[in-house]
Design an enzyme around this catalytic site. Structure first.
Site, PDB file in Angstrom:
ATOM      1  NE  ARG A 173      -4.131  -1.260   9.921  1.00 25.37           N
ATOM      2  CZ  ARG A 173      -3.065  -0.677   9.369  1.00 25.37           C
ATOM      3  NH1 ARG A 173      -3.172   0.480   8.764  1.00 25.37           N
ATOM      4  NH2 ARG A 173      -1.914  -1.266   9.407  1.00 25.37           N
ATOM      5  NE  ARG A 207       2.432  -4.297  11.405  1.00 22.55           N
ATOM      6  CZ  ARG A 207       3.389  -4.064  10.506  1.00 22.55           C
ATOM      7  NH1 ARG A 207       4.590  -4.576  10.664  1.00 22.55           N
ATOM      8  NH2 ARG A 207       3.130  -3.321   9.461  1.00 22.55           N
ATOM      9  CE  LYS A 255      -2.253  -0.985   3.817  1.00 17.89           C
ATOM     10  NZ  LYS A 255      -1.494  -2.186   4.233  1.00 17.89           N
ATOM     11  NE  ARG A 300       6.458   0.326  10.162  1.00 15.55           N
ATOM     12  CZ  ARG A 300       5.284   0.299   9.539  1.00 15.55           C
ATOM     13  NH1 ARG A 300       5.146   0.868   8.354  1.00 15.55           N
ATOM     14  NH2 ARG A 300       4.256  -0.289  10.084  1.00 15.55           N
ATOM     15  NE  ARG A 351       7.449  -2.303   5.882  1.00 11.31           N
ATOM     16  CZ  ARG A 351       6.141  -2.137   5.970  1.00 11.31           C
ATOM     17  NH1 ARG A 351       5.413  -1.973   4.868  1.00 11.31           N
ATOM     18  NH2 ARG A 351       5.537  -2.166   7.136  1.00 11.31           N
TER      19      ARG A 351
HETATM   20  P1  AMP Z   1       0.992   0.794   9.056  1.00 11.75           P
HETATM   21  O1  AMP Z   1       2.045   1.817   8.854  1.00 11.75           O
HETATM   22  O2  AMP Z   1      -0.226   1.019   8.218  1.00 11.75           O
HETATM   23  O3  AMP Z   1       1.516  -0.611   8.934  1.00 11.75           O
HETATM   24  O4  AMP Z   1       0.494   0.965  10.566  1.00 11.75           O
HETATM   25  C1  AMP Z   1       1.386   0.795  11.639  1.00 11.75           C
HETATM   26  C2  AMP Z   1       0.612   0.682  12.929  1.00 11.75           C
HETATM   27  O5  AMP Z   1      -0.115   1.894  13.162  1.00 11.75           O
HETATM   28  C3  AMP Z   1      -0.439  -0.419  12.988  1.00 11.75           C
HETATM   29  O6  AMP Z   1       0.093  -1.695  13.306  1.00 11.75           O
HETATM   30  C4  AMP Z   1      -1.353   0.116  14.082  1.00 11.75           C
HETATM   31  O7  AMP Z   1      -0.782  -0.070  15.367  1.00 11.75           O
HETATM   32  C5  AMP Z   1      -1.346   1.620  13.793  1.00 11.75           C
HETATM   33  N1  AMP Z   1      -2.442   1.969  12.839  1.00 11.75           N
HETATM   34  C6  AMP Z   1      -2.318   2.440  11.576  1.00 11.75           C
HETATM   35  N2  AMP Z   1      -3.512   2.636  11.007  1.00 11.75           N
HETATM   36  C7  AMP Z   1      -4.430   2.272  11.941  1.00 11.75           C
HETATM   37  C8  AMP Z   1      -5.848   2.209  11.961  1.00 11.75           C
HETATM   38  N3  AMP Z   1      -6.589   2.571  10.891  1.00 11.75           N
HETATM   39  N4  AMP Z   1      -6.444   1.778  13.092  1.00 11.75           N
HETATM   40  C9  AMP Z   1      -5.734   1.447  14.181  1.00 11.75           C
HETATM   41  N5  AMP Z   1      -4.402   1.443  14.239  1.00 11.75           N
HETATM   42  C10 AMP Z   1      -3.742   1.853  13.129  1.00 11.75           C
END
Ligand code: AMP
Length: 213
Positions: free
Chosen positions: A88, A170, A13, A159, A126
């Site tokens: 999400r 996750r 994404k 990360r 990554r």
């Molecule tokens: P990402 O960068 O999209 O992989 O998001 C990293 C982390 O941010 C996730 O594992 C969640 O802890 C938090 N996060 C991101 N987007 C959301 C969302 N829409 N709802 C809840 N937590 C989120």
């Protein structure tokens, strides 16, 4: 045009969002980036989010909804938007619908799917630039100079939540919390399936076709 980009962590994404939004000429936001920005600025929201993110679990709905809605309000009247990583959960999807009005208020949902084995390999290798958020991979697309972003020279790092234990959590959270959102949009007949286990250029082409169709 209002578009949501959905898919498991590691589906690509982040790699595609900016380009797709550019093609649509709309602003984009990744909820994960908003949280990371708050952490960088050491805000109270950032400190709160960190405790969830490091464990690989979702930040509570109301905090996430308020943060993303705030971004949407600030970016109104720009011809639409692209959301990456939000909604999400079904609660987030309902909140989005409520605030945008009729139907779901979303025109298209692009769902990038990738087999779980590939996701684990992608996530555990990554690397991300701490300054411009460019994405690299130790094996598939390494930086030219170790530790340095090719684009801006910023430091690249792994990360915390891309470490093995968090990755598995996750993916499990994705299965239980986010997969129902896919069905929700599929029932509204606005979801387009995109095979993300392909060459980056091919995935990009499919995404572009999906927004134009
Ligand atoms: P990402 O960068 O999209 O992989 O998001 C990293 C982390 O941010 C996730 O594992 C969640 O802890 C938090 N996060 C991101 N987007 C959301 C969302 N829409 N709802 C809840 N937590 C989120």
């Amino acid at each position: 045009m209002r578009v949501v980009l959905l898919g498991p962590p590691g589906a690509g994404k982040g790699t595609h969002a900016a380009r797709v939004a550019g093609e649509m000429s709309v602003p984009m936001v990744a909820s994960g980036d908003l949280f990371r920005e708050h952490q960088k600025n050491d805000t109270s929201l950032g400190r709160l989010a960190r405790s969830y993110m490091e464990r690989g679990v979702l930040v509570p709905d109301q905090i996430t909804i308020d943060m993303v809605m705030d971004w949407i309000v600030k970016n109104e009247n720009k011809g639409g938007f692209l959301l990456d990583g939000f909604p999400r959960t079904l609660t987030q999807a309902s909140a989005l619908e409520e605030s945008l009005g009729a139907g779901s208020g979303i025109d298209r949902v692009l769902y990038i799917d990738v087999p779980i084995k590939v996701l684990i390999r992608r996530l555990s290798g990554r690397q991300v630039c701490g300054s411009c958020q460019s994405i690299y991979h130790l094996e598939f697309s390494p930086v030219k100079s170790i530790g340095e972003c090719d684009n801006c020279g910023g430091g690249v790092y792994q990360r915390e939540d891309d470490k093995k234990e968090s990755v598995l959590r996750r993916l499990e959270v994705y299965r239980t919390e986010t997969e129902p959102v896919i069905e929700y949009y599929r029932n509204l007949k606005i979801l387009v399936d995109v095979d993300g286990d392909n060459d980056v250029k091919d995935v990009e082409m499919t995404l572009m076709e999906a927004i134009k169709s």
